[in-house]
Enzyme design. Sequence first.
Site, PDB file in Angstrom:
ATOM      1  N   HIS A 310      76.753  43.269 102.988  1.00  0.00           N
ATOM      2  CA  HIS A 310      76.991  44.643 102.531  1.00  0.00           C
ATOM      3  C   HIS A 310      75.635  45.274 102.239  1.00  0.00           C
ATOM      4  CE1 HIS A 310      78.652  48.024 100.267  1.00  0.00           C
ATOM      5  NE2 HIS A 310      79.811  47.707 100.815  1.00  0.00           N
ATOM      6  N   ASP A 368      86.390  43.775 103.375  1.00  0.00           N
ATOM      7  CA  ASP A 368      87.156  43.604 104.630  1.00  0.00           C
ATOM      8  C   ASP A 368      87.488  42.153 104.938  1.00  0.00           C
ATOM      9  OD1 ASP A 368      85.151  46.230 105.534  1.00  0.00           O
ATOM     10  OD2 ASP A 368      87.326  46.359 105.665  1.00  0.00           O
TER      11      ASP A 368
HETATM   12  C1  SDX Z   1      82.498  48.395 104.586  1.00  0.00           C
HETATM   13  O1  SDX Z   1      78.912  51.131 102.587  1.00  0.00           O
HETATM   14  C2  SDX Z   1      80.037  50.805 102.069  1.00  0.00           C
HETATM   15  O2  SDX Z   1      80.236  50.933 100.906  1.00  0.00           O
HETATM   16  C3  SDX Z   1      81.063  50.296 103.081  1.00  0.00           C
HETATM   17  C4  SDX Z   1      82.375  49.779 102.488  1.00  0.00           C
HETATM   18  C5  SDX Z   1      83.195  50.909 101.849  1.00  0.00           C
HETATM   19  O3  SDX Z   1      84.042  50.587 101.009  1.00  0.00           O
HETATM   20  O4  SDX Z   1      83.008  52.089 102.310  1.00  0.00           O
HETATM   21  O5  SDX Z   1      82.094  48.766 101.540  1.00  0.00           O
HETATM   22  C6  SDX Z   1      83.272  49.187 103.581  1.00  0.00           C
HETATM   23  O6  SDX Z   1      82.096  48.934 105.579  1.00  0.00           O
HETATM   24  C7  SDX Z   1      82.158  46.949 104.280  1.00  0.00           C
HETATM   25  C8  SDX Z   1      81.246  46.313 105.367  1.00  0.00           C
HETATM   26  C9  SDX Z   1      82.135  45.902 106.548  1.00  0.00           C
HETATM   27  N1  SDX Z   1      81.300  45.456 107.675  1.00  0.00           N
HETATM   28  C10 SDX Z   1      81.215  44.175 108.054  1.00  0.00           C
HETATM   29  O7  SDX Z   1      81.749  43.236 107.451  1.00  0.00           O
HETATM   30  C11 SDX Z   1      80.406  43.943 109.335  1.00  0.00           C
HETATM   31  C12 SDX Z   1      79.498  42.715 109.168  1.00  0.00           C
HETATM   32  N2  SDX Z   1      78.425  43.023 108.196  1.00  0.00           N
HETATM   33  C13 SDX Z   1      77.311  43.688 108.689  1.00  0.00           C
HETATM   34  O8  SDX Z   1      77.118  44.066 109.974  1.00  0.00           O
HETATM   35  C14 SDX Z   1      76.281  44.124 107.665  1.00  0.00           C
HETATM   36  O9  SDX Z   1      76.244  43.199 106.660  1.00  0.00           O
HETATM   37  C15 SDX Z   1      76.491  45.505 107.093  1.00  0.00           C
HETATM   38  C16 SDX Z   1      76.626  46.512 108.180  1.00  0.00           C
HETATM   39  C17 SDX Z   1      77.714  45.521 106.241  1.00  0.00           C
HETATM   40  C18 SDX Z   1      75.278  45.832 106.236  1.00  0.00           C
HETATM   41  O10 SDX Z   1      74.215  45.949 107.093  1.00  0.00           O
HETATM   42  P1  SDX Z   1      72.718  46.248 106.541  1.00  0.00           P
HETATM   43  O11 SDX Z   1      72.743  46.551 105.087  1.00  0.00           O
HETATM   44  O12 SDX Z   1      72.085  47.242 107.452  1.00  0.00           O
HETATM   45  O13 SDX Z   1      72.047  44.855 106.615  1.00  0.00           O
HETATM   46  P2  SDX Z   1      71.211  44.355 107.863  1.00  0.00           P
HETATM   47  O14 SDX Z   1      71.977  44.627 109.105  1.00  0.00           O
HETATM   48  O15 SDX Z   1      69.822  44.883 107.738  1.00  0.00           O
HETATM   49  O16 SDX Z   1      71.213  42.755 107.621  1.00  0.00           O
HETATM   50  C19 SDX Z   1      70.255  42.169 106.751  1.00  0.00           C
HETATM   51  C20 SDX Z   1      70.091  40.755 107.285  1.00  0.00           C
HETATM   52  C21 SDX Z   1      69.796  40.705 108.787  1.00  0.00           C
HETATM   53  O17 SDX Z   1      69.109  39.487 109.031  1.00  0.00           O
HETATM   54  P3  SDX Z   1      67.457  39.546 109.138  1.00  0.00           P
HETATM   55  O18 SDX Z   1      67.123  40.612 110.165  1.00  0.00           O
HETATM   56  O19 SDX Z   1      66.963  39.894 107.748  1.00  0.00           O
HETATM   57  O20 SDX Z   1      67.073  38.149 109.593  1.00  0.00           O
HETATM   58  O21 SDX Z   1      71.344  40.041 107.124  1.00  0.00           O
HETATM   59  C22 SDX Z   1      71.842  39.704 108.416  1.00  0.00           C
HETATM   60  C23 SDX Z   1      71.138  40.578 109.413  1.00  0.00           C
HETATM   61  O22 SDX Z   1      71.073  39.936 110.693  1.00  0.00           O
HETATM   62  N3  SDX Z   1      73.283  39.974 108.364  1.00  0.00           N
HETATM   63  C24 SDX Z   1      74.216  39.195 108.903  1.00  0.00           C
HETATM   64  C25 SDX Z   1      75.443  39.809 108.577  1.00  0.00           C
HETATM   65  N4  SDX Z   1      75.221  40.925 107.879  1.00  0.00           N
HETATM   66  C26 SDX Z   1      73.869  41.029 107.749  1.00  0.00           C
HETATM   67  N5  SDX Z   1      74.147  38.046 109.626  1.00  0.00           N
HETATM   68  C27 SDX Z   1      75.327  37.518 110.015  1.00  0.00           C
HETATM   69  N6  SDX Z   1      76.542  38.023 109.740  1.00  0.00           N
HETATM   70  C28 SDX Z   1      76.635  39.180 109.019  1.00  0.00           C
HETATM   71  N7  SDX Z   1      77.828  39.675 108.748  1.00  0.00           N
END
Ligand code: SDX
Length: 434
Positions: A310, A368
């Site tokens: 998140h 989720d």
């Molecule tokens: C919702 O914003 C809100 O409040 C949203 C929400 C709401 O109520 O409105 O809470 C609802 O959208 C919840 C989130 C649902 N999405 C997912 O579950 C999709 C999977 N998660 C992600 O894609 C990700 O975690 C996000 C999109 C939720 C957050 O992305 P960020 O903050 O841009 O984080 P990032 O992509 O920069 O990741 C940081 C690191 C990265 O690794 P490095 O580059 O540092 O090595 O964490 C890794 C990412 O690769 N990472 C993951 C991951 N999520 C982040 N690696 C594997 N699996 C994951 N799910």
Amino acid sequence: MAEKQNTVTITDNRSGKKVDIPIQHGTHGSGVFDVRKMYSELGMFTYDPGFVSTATCSSYITYIDGDEGILLYRGYPIEQLAEKSSYIEVCYLLLNGHLPSAAQLETFRCNITCHTMVHEGMRRFYSGFRHDAHPMAFMLGCVGAMSSFYHDSTDVTNPRHREISAHRLIAKMPTLAADSYRYSMGLPFNFPKNKLDYSDNFLYMMFALPTDDYEVNPVHAKALRTILILHADHEQNASTSSVRLASSSGANPFASVCAGIASLWGPAHGGANEAVIKTLEEIGEAKNIPKFVARAKDKDDPYRLMGFGHRIYKNFDPRATLIRDACHELLNDLGEQQDPLFEIALELERIALEDDYFKERKLYPNVDFYSGIILRAMGIPINMFTVVFAMARTVGWIAQWMEMMDDPEQRIGRPRQLYVGPATRDYVPIDERE
Ligand code: SDX
């Protein structure tokens, strides 16, 4: 000297020019550097793709502490609201900023209940859609079409119009959502029943058949109430920011909520609940979990563990904890001790939370991760999960829109950019090009 205390001074070392940037603090959480005069004073923009460090507004509605896993709606902890409130009361709270008296709640409940029907012309829209389209496509089309049916409440400068549109959207989303399911199944639409509360009415419109009497399962209704409360608002997430930006031009609330639905549909946002179930079904058995965790960790693989991570929560998403508990309760109440997907989800959570990759990045289950399991246990099909999320979040979108419309600082949103395209160049006639 005093005015210096609440400022930060930025010095452009190329010119030595300094600008004092005011610091503002709110009730809870991080303060802000008010950079509004930065461009005029230093000729520079702030640069923050994805708004990781950018506050786009001040708000009284929802507070999130990502490190502590705290979520407040108008100051009330989400755990207390999930345990003690109702969705319609949470809607009143988000819209009005305080818990209602019994009389206020009854009036509000009646206003919503009495607007749950949709214009019959709207229901004819569905016949133009492919029956096998994703229901979020139906929602986008039909909510946008509300602008053409309810244009008697689209003067956004009129507070009474804003209130009527708010009631219409909150009231009609369950009807449109259920209609999108019924149409996709080739079933006749049901009409809302005023004697049923919000959750019961939605389940009735979703599943009642003309051939039999239908009784809402109280266990399902209780679980749905929890889902709706937990998804009602969440500060300036992508879909809420989309609604704010769209409506900042003065666009009507029906069109602006469409912007929110569009953004929510994405798998990185509200579409994740659908993606989680697909992941759990793909995993199939707990013994396959390590393979999927390895893929999620592989820098060369774009695969992500849906339902994990998140932007703000670097601790447990409090909603995920509440939904996981509601999962246990629902499955026990339904006598389904074993839901293989729930068992896989619990094991996946355990394995991921012990893994350094997830621990270092503070990747925890988000709202989720478990919500799809509850919806699935109620018989709601996977392609309707994000529709349910949109239905629940409509009150949040509307509350944020109404707040923005009353905000004296409100102006059309118009972000700038860092231009990295071609330098100025002259047009070349086609016969002189290589
Ligand atoms: C919702 O914003 C809100 O409040 C949203 C929400 C709401 O109520 O409105 O809470 C609802 O959208 C919840 C989130 C649902 N999405 C997912 O579950 C999709 C999977 N998660 C992600 O894609 C990700 O975690 C996000 C999109 C939720 C957050 O992305 P960020 O903050 O841009 O984080 P990032 O992509 O920069 O990741 C940081 C690191 C990265 O690794 P490095 O580059 O540092 O090595 O964490 C890794 C990412 O690769 N990472 C993951 C991951 N999520 C982040 N690696 C594997 N699996 C994951 N799910």
